[in-house]
Scaffold this motif. Structure first.
Motif, PDB file in Angstrom:
ATOM      1  N   ASP A  55     -18.489   4.049  -9.323  1.00 38.94           N
ATOM      2  CA  ASP A  55     -18.673   3.209  -8.139  1.00 38.94           C
ATOM      3  C   ASP A  55     -18.332   1.751  -8.433  1.00 38.94           C
ATOM      4  N   ALA A  56     -18.730   1.269  -9.610  1.00 37.90           N
ATOM      5  CA  ALA A  56     -18.441  -0.121  -9.975  1.00 37.90           C
ATOM      6  C   ALA A  56     -16.937  -0.347 -10.114  1.00 37.90           C
ATOM      7  N   ILE A  57     -16.255   0.628 -10.699  1.00 39.33           N
ATOM      8  CA  ILE A  57     -14.802   0.515 -10.861  1.00 39.33           C
ATOM      9  C   ILE A  57     -14.119   0.500  -9.490  1.00 39.33           C
ATOM     10  N   PHE A  58     -14.512   1.414  -8.633  1.00 39.49           N
ATOM     11  CA  PHE A  58     -13.916   1.490  -7.301  1.00 39.49           C
ATOM     12  C   PHE A  58     -14.166   0.209  -6.521  1.00 39.49           C
ATOM     13  N   ASN A  59     -15.381  -0.302  -6.604  1.00 35.11           N
ATOM     14  CA  ASN A  59     -15.723  -1.533  -5.891  1.00 35.11           C
ATOM     15  C   ASN A  59     -14.971  -2.741  -6.433  1.00 35.11           C
ATOM     16  N   ALA A  60     -14.681  -2.734  -7.737  1.00 35.93           N
ATOM     17  CA  ALA A  60     -13.905  -3.835  -8.316  1.00 35.93           C
ATOM     18  C   ALA A  60     -12.503  -3.867  -7.717  1.00 35.93           C
ATOM     19  N   HIS A  61     -11.900  -2.691  -7.516  1.00 34.40           N
ATOM     20  CA  HIS A  61     -10.590  -2.633  -6.879  1.00 34.40           C
ATOM     21  C   HIS A  61     -10.667  -3.091  -5.424  1.00 34.40           C
ATOM     22  N   LEU A  62     -11.716  -2.672  -4.734  1.00 34.05           N
ATOM     23  CA  LEU A  62     -11.867  -3.072  -3.334  1.00 34.05           C
ATOM     24  C   LEU A  62     -12.071  -4.578  -3.198  1.00 34.05           C
ATOM     25  N   GLU A  63     -12.864  -5.151  -4.117  1.00 35.37           N
ATOM     26  CA  GLU A  63     -13.118  -6.595  -4.057  1.00 35.37           C
ATOM     27  C   GLU A  63     -11.829  -7.386  -4.216  1.00 35.37           C
ATOM     28  N   LEU A  64     -10.981  -6.971  -5.148  1.00 31.42           N
ATOM     29  CA  LEU A  64      -9.710  -7.666  -5.334  1.00 31.42           C
ATOM     30  C   LEU A  64      -8.797  -7.442  -4.140  1.00 31.42           C
ATOM     31  N   THR A  65      -8.855  -6.259  -3.559  1.00 30.78           N
ATOM     32  CA  THR A  65      -8.042  -5.960  -2.380  1.00 30.78           C
ATOM     33  C   THR A  65      -8.432  -6.843  -1.201  1.00 30.78           C
ATOM     34  N   ASN A  66      -9.717  -7.137  -1.092  1.00 27.95           N
ATOM     35  CA  ASN A  66     -10.235  -7.893   0.059  1.00 27.95           C
ATOM     36  C   ASN A  66     -10.111  -9.409  -0.082  1.00 27.95           C
ATOM     37  N   ARG A  67      -9.650  -9.889  -1.200  1.00 35.27           N
ATOM     38  CA  ARG A  67      -9.511 -11.336  -1.351  1.00 35.27           C
ATOM     39  C   ARG A  67      -8.549 -11.883  -0.309  1.00 35.27           C
ATOM     40  N   PRO A  68      -8.818 -13.076   0.193  1.00 38.63           N
ATOM     41  CA  PRO A  68      -7.903 -13.670   1.180  1.00 38.63           C
ATOM     42  C   PRO A  68      -6.538 -13.925   0.553  1.00 38.63           C
ATOM     43  N   PRO A  69      -5.482 -13.972   1.369  1.00 35.09           N
ATOM     44  CA  PRO A  69      -4.137 -14.206   0.836  1.00 35.09           C
ATOM     45  C   PRO A  69      -4.059 -15.508   0.046  1.00 35.09           C
ATOM     46  N   GLU A  70      -3.260 -15.482  -1.020  1.00 36.70           N
ATOM     47  CA  GLU A  70      -3.102 -16.684  -1.835  1.00 36.70           C
ATOM     48  C   GLU A  70      -2.396 -17.791  -1.067  1.00 36.70           C
ATOM     49  N   VAL A  71      -1.502 -17.390  -0.156  1.00 33.12           N
ATOM     50  CA  VAL A  71      -0.825 -18.352   0.719  1.00 33.12           C
ATOM     51  C   VAL A  71      -1.248 -18.030   2.148  1.00 33.12           C
ATOM     52  N   GLU A  72      -1.779 -19.016   2.844  1.00 31.35           N
ATOM     53  CA  GLU A  72      -2.307 -18.785   4.185  1.00 31.35           C
ATOM     54  C   GLU A  72      -1.228 -18.192   5.091  1.00 31.35           C
ATOM     55  N   GLY A  73      -1.579 -17.117   5.731  1.00 36.10           N
ATOM     56  CA  GLY A  73      -0.651 -16.461   6.645  1.00 36.10           C
ATOM     57  C   GLY A  73       0.228 -15.413   5.995  1.00 36.10           C
ATOM     58  N   ALA A  74       0.274 -15.386   4.664  1.00 36.08           N
ATOM     59  CA  ALA A  74       1.112 -14.413   3.948  1.00 36.08           C
ATOM     60  C   ALA A  74       0.289 -13.157   3.677  1.00 36.08           C
ATOM     61  N   VAL A  75       0.106 -12.354   4.701  1.00 39.22           N
ATOM     62  CA  VAL A  75      -0.730 -11.157   4.594  1.00 39.22           C
ATOM     63  C   VAL A  75       0.083 -10.023   3.985  1.00 39.22           C
ATOM     64  N   PRO A  76      -0.403  -9.407   2.923  1.00 38.75           N
ATOM     65  CA  PRO A  76       0.353  -8.312   2.293  1.00 38.75           C
ATOM     66  C   PRO A  76       0.458  -7.103   3.214  1.00 38.75           C
ATOM     67  N   SER A  77       1.628  -6.496   3.238  1.00 37.36           N
ATOM     68  CA  SER A  77       1.783  -5.237   3.974  1.00 37.36           C
ATOM     69  C   SER A  77       1.615  -4.042   3.044  1.00 37.36           C
ATOM     70  N   LEU A  78       1.751  -4.272   1.751  1.00 39.85           N
ATOM     71  CA  LEU A  78       1.570  -3.226   0.744  1.00 39.85           C
ATOM     72  C   LEU A  78       0.643  -3.734  -0.336  1.00 39.85           C
ATOM     73  N   ILE A  79      -0.341  -2.926  -0.686  1.00 39.26           N
ATOM     74  CA  ILE A  79      -1.259  -3.228  -1.785  1.00 39.26           C
ATOM     75  C   ILE A  79      -1.100  -2.128  -2.830  1.00 39.26           C
ATOM     76  N   VAL A  80      -1.019  -2.515  -4.095  1.00 32.81           N
ATOM     77  CA  VAL A  80      -0.784  -1.536  -5.162  1.00 32.81           C
ATOM     78  C   VAL A  80      -1.901  -1.601  -6.183  1.00 32.81           C
ATOM     79  N   TRP A  81      -2.494  -0.450  -6.453  1.00 37.38           N
ATOM     80  CA  TRP A  81      -3.474  -0.305  -7.517  1.00 37.38           C
ATOM     81  C   TRP A  81      -2.810   0.401  -8.699  1.00 37.38           C
ATOM     82  N   PRO A  82      -3.312   0.181  -9.915  1.00 37.75           N
ATOM     83  CA  PRO A  82      -2.655   0.752 -11.109  1.00 37.75           C
ATOM     84  C   PRO A  82      -2.825   2.269 -11.231  1.00 37.75           C
ATOM     85  N   GLU A  83      -2.268   2.780 -12.304  1.00 36.79           N
ATOM     86  CA  GLU A  83      -2.350   4.207 -12.641  1.00 36.79           C
ATOM     87  C   GLU A  83      -3.813   4.661 -12.779  1.00 36.79           C
TER      88      GLU A  83
END
Length: 530
Positions: free
Chosen positions: A261-289
């Motif tokens: 659960d902690a591992i899964f939540n760590a991926h979700l937390e990084l996924t939910n971070r706001p865009p690094e550049v305002e307005g540049a919303v990712p259309s694709l998110i990639v998690w590792p192997e």
């Protein structure tokens, strides 16, 4: 002074000769990542030439006896090269030391000993057409190039740290791979790196220096030209944004039931971070192997959590284990996969790994080795199964990806089966097995060259690094360092139509091999008439 030094190396025998070859091979590894000290090979390969000069066959022995001196030179050189270049494989076996520590000598010494056979065969082939002057440089380039070509596919292949990588430390020096491929660059590199041997013996020095100068000028000149033609910003104005998640989960935690659960939540937390550049919303998110610590088809809550994390129109491509129990007679099969999940939490596509890691993901000669109590290192009851063929991934309606999982990215031939060009190469990996060693750096360089060979941008997500987006020229658009925790938000570069396809690169390679063989044979014939 150099002549005396070369003479002493030629006259060495016994353990001193073996040690010199071993150290020369080990020193050559400094040309590879993370060091990229390519000048090291200007030392190692002349030493190998001088050792082969002194490896004269005994005419009174049989065929194998006559081959033994030249084979030994190449084998000891290769043994040093692969021990120094692959010692970090032992780190993977320390993750579960209680079960696999016994195999460390096999990984650190046994595998290099087997791989060194290819170099031994290469130097034996070279010595069969050996002469003096520049001819012997051509002979060595021919023999070792054939050896490296064989190593790329024989016994499932293991082209890790092919010699040519030592000649490609920066994008300027990488572009030639689009013309002659990795093996072709290897041939040219061996010629250039070996030419200093002629300084000691003088004969053929002018021809050698002239040839090396032309190769270096063409190699770097072509690189400069190609980069001058590339746009400074490889992404178009309307380029899709990709987010790469790098959580750096320690390997000892990856498969812990208590940490899922902690591992899964760590991926979700990084996924939910706001865009690094305002307005540049990712259309694709990639998690590792193997980033998803659940079997997704058996974890509806995980799919629901992913759906909540995704905005409308977003897709997640995640490394995950896929289970297939649709054929009871065949038993349950596990696949190392990339799974694409839409914004509604539905699985829209998946691609399974084709080229599995021997002993890591499956056991060769499984029935026999299992009877001895051995098992694959992978955390599945029966190891992983391989996909029958490589397929492209459709991510939404706009991105087509060529999936390469983990060490599939080291195989140039694995890119050949795809007929339709993809928009990106999608490489997911988990190099946490190897810690802070040269392994992840070497792995990244090889993936980088795969992108450049096909002029296809690469999106690479690695659990602990090195994650990056590279463009079609091998230039890093953005990346995360080894063991960093964070995300990359970057525009996906445009694919460039290559000037040479794989068939043309292979034609150019064999033309080069034919030319260097011709030089070696003519020199040998001339040498025999003297």
């Amino acid at each position: 002074m150099l002549e005396r030094f070369a003479g002493r190396i030629m006259l060495q025998s016994g353990w001193r000769r073996a040690l010199t070859a071993f150290l020369a091979g080990a020193f050559a590894v400094l040309a590879l990542p993370p060091f990229d000290f390519f000048a090291a090979m200007f030392v190692s390969f002349p030493v190998l030439v001088w050792l082969l000069d002194g490896a004269s066959p005994d005419p009174d022995r049989g065929f194998l006896g006559r081959c033994r001196p030249s084979f030994a030179c190449g084998w000891w050189f290769g043994f040093g090269y692969f021990v120094a270049g692959l010692w970090w494989l032992g780190a993977a076996l320390l993750v579960e030391a209680d079960s696999f520590a016994w195999a460390i000598p096999l990984a650190v010494l046994g595998l290099p000993a087997l791989l060194a056979i290819f170099f031994g065969l290469g130097t034996t082939l070279a010595r069969a057409i050996w002469s003096d002057g520049f001819g012997r440089i051509a002979a060595l380039a021919f023999g070792l190039t054939i050896a490296e070509w064989l190593r790329s596919f024989a016994f499932t292949g293991f082209p890790w740290n092919t010699i040519g990588y030592g000649a490609m430390p920066v994008p300027l020096a990488m572009q030639s791979v689009t013309v002659v491929g990795l093996i072709g660059v290897t041939l040219l590199a061996i010629v250039v790196f070996s030419v200093p041997a002629l300084v000691a013996t003088r004969r053929g020095l002018f021809q050698g220096l002239s040839c090396a100068s032309v190769i270096v000028a063409a190699h770097l000149g072509f690189g400069a030209y190609e980069l001058s033609q590339a746009a400074s910003d490889a992404a178009g104005a309307n380029a899709a944004i990709v987010r790469i998640v790098q959580p750096s989960i320690p390997q000892e935690m990856k498969w812990s039931a208590a940490e899922r659960d902690a591992i899964f939540n760590a991926h979700l937390e990084l996924t939910n971070r706001p865009p690094e550049v305002e307005g540049a919303v990712p259309s694709l998110i990639v998690w590792p192997e193997t980033s998803v610590p659940y079997i997704l088809t058996e974890a509806p809550r995980a799919l629901g959590a992913i759906a909540e994390a995704l905005d409308d129109g977003q897709h997640l491509a995640a490394g995950a284990v896929r289970v297939d129990d649709s054929r009871p007679a065949a038993g349950t099969r596990y696949y190392n996969s990339i799974t694409v999940i839409g914004d509604g939490g539905e699985i829209t596509a998946a691609a399974d790994k084709v080229h599995l890691v021997p002993f890591g993901e499956y056991l060769p000669f499984e029935d026999f080795l299992t009877s001895l109590g051995l098992s694959a290192i992978a955390e599945t009851p029966q190891g992983f199964s391989a996909a029958a063929e490589r397929t492209l991934l459709d991510i939404g309606e706009t991105i087509t990806a060529l999936p390469l999982i983990c060490y599939e990215a080291i195989f140039p031939l694995d890119l050949a089966a795809i007929e339709s060009p993809p928009d990106i190469i999608l490489n997911v990996t988990n190099d946490a097995w190897y810690g802070a060693t040269p392994g992840p750096y070497q792995h990244f360089r090889q993936a980088q060259i795969r992108a450049l060979e096909t002029r296809t941008p690469m999106v690479r997500a690695a659990n602990n690094g090195i994650s990056a987006v590279t463009d079609s020229y091998g230039r890093i658009v953005d990346g995360l360092a080894l063991n960093a925790v964070g995300v990359i938000d970057a525009p996906i570069p445009e694919r460039v139509v290559p000037n040479w396809n794989r068939t043309e690169r292979m034609r150019n390679l064999w033309l080069l091999i034919g030319m260097i063989l011709f030089v070696a044979i003519v020199s040998r014939a001339s040498f025999n008439t003297q």
